[in-house]
Design a protein around this motif. Structure first.
Motif, short mmCIF file in Angstrom:
data_model
loop_
_atom_site.label_atom_id
_atom_site.label_comp_id
_atom_site.label_asym_id
_atom_site.label_seq_id
_atom_site.Cartn_x
_atom_site.Cartn_y
_atom_site.Cartn_z
N GLY A 111 40.45 32.74 48.49
CA GLY A 111 41.75 32.29 48.00
C GLY A 111 41.68 31.48 46.73
O GLY A 111 42.70 31.26 46.07
N ASP A 112 40.47 31.00 46.35
CA ASP A 112 40.33 30.27 45.09
C ASP A 112 40.52 31.21 43.91
O ASP A 112 40.35 32.43 44.02
CB ASP A 112 38.95 29.63 44.99
N LYS A 113 40.83 30.63 42.76
CA LYS A 113 40.97 31.40 41.52
C LYS A 113 39.78 31.14 40.60
O LYS A 113 39.24 30.03 40.59
CB LYS A 113 42.28 31.05 40.82
N VAL A 114 39.40 32.15 39.85
CA VAL A 114 38.27 32.06 38.93
C VAL A 114 38.67 32.69 37.60
O VAL A 114 39.16 33.82 37.58
CB VAL A 114 37.02 32.78 39.49
N ILE A 115 38.46 31.96 36.49
CA ILE A 115 38.79 32.48 35.17
C ILE A 115 37.67 33.40 34.68
O ILE A 115 36.49 33.05 34.76
CB ILE A 115 39.00 31.35 34.15
N VAL A 116 38.06 34.56 34.17
CA VAL A 116 37.11 35.54 33.61
C VAL A 116 37.62 35.96 32.24
O VAL A 116 38.77 36.40 32.10
CB VAL A 116 36.99 36.78 34.52
N PHE A 117 36.79 35.79 31.21
CA PHE A 117 37.16 36.30 29.89
C PHE A 117 37.09 37.83 29.89
O PHE A 117 36.21 38.43 30.51
CB PHE A 117 36.23 35.75 28.80
N SER A 118 38.03 38.46 29.16
CA SER A 118 38.05 39.92 29.02
C SER A 118 37.93 40.26 27.54
O SER A 118 38.74 39.77 26.74
CB SER A 118 39.35 40.48 29.59
N PRO A 119 36.91 41.07 27.14
CA PRO A 119 36.05 41.90 27.97
C PRO A 119 34.97 41.11 28.71
O PRO A 119 34.61 40.00 28.29
CB PRO A 119 35.41 42.86 26.97
N PHE A 120 34.50 41.71 29.79
CA PHE A 120 33.55 41.04 30.68
C PHE A 120 32.53 42.05 31.18
O PHE A 120 32.80 43.25 31.26
CB PHE A 120 34.29 40.43 31.88
N TYR A 121 31.36 41.54 31.53
CA TYR A 121 30.37 42.38 32.22
C TYR A 121 30.96 42.79 33.56
O TYR A 121 31.52 41.96 34.29
CB TYR A 121 29.07 41.60 32.40
N GLU A 122 30.87 44.05 33.90
CA GLU A 122 31.67 44.61 34.99
C GLU A 122 31.45 43.95 36.35
O GLU A 122 32.31 44.01 37.22
CB GLU A 122 31.41 46.12 35.11
N ALA A 133 37.73 35.49 46.06
CA ALA A 133 38.44 34.76 45.02
C ALA A 133 39.32 35.71 44.21
O ALA A 133 39.14 36.92 44.23
CB ALA A 133 37.46 34.04 44.10
N GLU A 134 40.26 35.11 43.48
CA GLU A 134 41.18 35.89 42.65
C GLU A 134 40.86 35.67 41.18
O GLU A 134 40.92 34.54 40.70
CB GLU A 134 42.63 35.46 42.92
N PRO A 135 40.52 36.73 40.43
CA PRO A 135 40.22 36.54 39.00
C PRO A 135 41.50 36.26 38.20
O PRO A 135 42.54 36.86 38.45
CB PRO A 135 39.60 37.88 38.59
N LEU A 165 31.46 32.18 32.11
CA LEU A 165 31.19 32.21 30.68
C LEU A 165 29.93 33.02 30.42
O LEU A 165 28.84 32.63 30.85
CB LEU A 165 31.01 30.78 30.15
N CYS A 166 30.07 34.14 29.72
CA CYS A 166 28.91 34.94 29.33
C CYS A 166 28.64 34.67 27.85
O CYS A 166 29.44 35.03 26.99
CB CYS A 166 29.19 36.43 29.56
#
Length: 392
Positions: A111-122, A133-135, A165-166
């Motif tokens: 149920g937690d949320k996680v920030i992902v930058f797009s584009p992203f490693y798949e 979690a929810e991106p 963060l990649c």
């Protein structure tokens, strides 16, 4: 039969690995999956030969052999700006893939949320979903792949648990500037958010760009989980040796997750790679010089062919704009490219949350002769792949 788990309903198998299989099927030069076709350093191979006849064939300590952790701590302490304790601040994992999954499961509750930058490693979106979690996707805007500060803070305002963060970034080759990292760090502290940093390309950063470990910024050591591997640095992607470096409080939890995921990384390989961990700075300077030459060679070849491309600041990937061919599906284009031209690529849509279908990704971690061979085939791309009518 009862219904199977719904966890994987939202994603497919790895498109990157699928494109390797398609490249193999058609005998294409595989510039899709990012692994080199040249040997690891001789010192590591020599030690591997010795280890085969020594007593390293049973389990090592679950979170990593003692001498491996000590060598890794000695290597990373200076660059990361922290005197790393090998006994309380390291977990050795089965590649950075497991490191990222263990980090996600260490931080995120269902149920937690996680920030992902797009584009992203798949893997990142899949890691979040498998953790329950929810991106929250935040775009990096081409062609320079900069984030919009207001969009990023709006994501932080949704009360996420972590940000992924990649840096340097796969697939776009972006290297986050000190100013950008400071802005991210300030938001992380303001909103009490962890940062899971994938830094596997830390030694492949092209001048004038510089890599900064976000954990080294003020107030960030306690809230950063630094993930990396030895795969790219020493050309041993098949050895699956990765690691987490973090504060003792985080590592204590990550070790428990790791223990029940994989028990431990391969003991003989941990021992064999130690000479590499003890290399001096000259090795990393030569590594960067090697990849700088390969980048320049490959980009010049693309320019000569007339293909529009990004200029990577780090890592060893380049994205090609295929809009001139008028394909609605970049996956279809990549399949045709492998079959008709004989070069493997990854469709860019597998990296973006946004509807991006006009980019494909090549990598250039190959011998020069392999790159010349690929460029020779690509020189006939406009003959082999007819431009589709935009009115069809």
């Amino acid at each position: 039969m009862q219904k199977l788990s719904d966890r994987t309903a939202g994603f497919t198998d790895s498109v990157i690995r699928r494109m390797t299989r398609i490249s193999d099927q058609y005998g294409a030069v595989n510039l899709s999956q990012g692994f080199p076709d040249f040997d690891p350093p001789k010192e590591i191979l020599d030690r591997l030969k010795e280890v085969a006849y020594q007593d390293f064939h049973q389990y090592s300590i679950t979170w990593g052999a003692q001498n491996f952790r000590e060598a890794l701590a000695a290597k990373q302490s200076g660059p990361m700006g922290h005197d790393i304790d090998p006994n309380s601040e390291i977990v050795v994992t089965c590649g950075s893939t497991e490191a990222m999954m263990a980090a996600m499961m260490t931080v995120a509750n269902p149920g937690d949320k996680v920030i992902v930058f797009s584009p992203f490693y798949e893997n990142y979106g899949a890691d979040a979903i498998l953790s329950g979690a929810e991106p929250i996707y935040v775009p990096l805007h081409p062609p320079l792949f900069k984030f919009n500060p207001e969009e990023l803070e709006a994501a932080f305002a949704q009360n996420p648990k972590a940000l992924i963060l990649c840096n340097p970034s796969n697939p776009c080759g972006k290297v986050f500037t000190l100013e950008e990292l400071t802005y991210i760090a300030d938001l992380a502290k303001k909103y009490d958010v962890y940062v899971i940093a994938d830094e596997v390309y830390e030694h492949i950063v092209y001048a004038p760009h510089k890599h900064t470990y976000i954990s080294s910024l003020p107030g960030m050591w306690e809230r950063t989980i630094s993930c990396s591997s030895l795969s790219k640095t020493y050309s041993i992607t098949g050895w699956r040796l990765g690691y987490i470096i973090a504060s003792p409080e985080i590592v204590d939890v990550a070790r428990k997750v790791h223990d029940f995921l994989t028990v431990g990384a391969a003991a003989p390989l941990q021992e064999a790679v130690i000479p590499g961990l003890k290399f001096g700075q000259e090795y990393y300077d030569e590594l960067l010089l090697k990849y700088t030459r390969k980048r320049d060679l490959f980009l010049k070849g693309l320019d000569d062919i007339g293909l529009i491309h990004t200029v990577p600041e780090g890592a060893y990937y380049v994205m090609i704009d295929i809009r001139d061919f008028h394909y609605e599906s970049d996956l279809e284009f990549c399949e045709v490219l492998a079959k008709e031209v004989g070069v493997g690529a990854v469709p860019g849509s597998s990296f973006f949350k946004e509807p991006v279908n006009h980019l494909i990704r090549f990598h250039f971690a190959k011998k020069d002769e392999t790159l010349f061979h690929a460029l020779d085939r690509l020189s006939r791309i406009k003959e082999k792949i007819p431009v589709k009518s935009r009115f069809l």
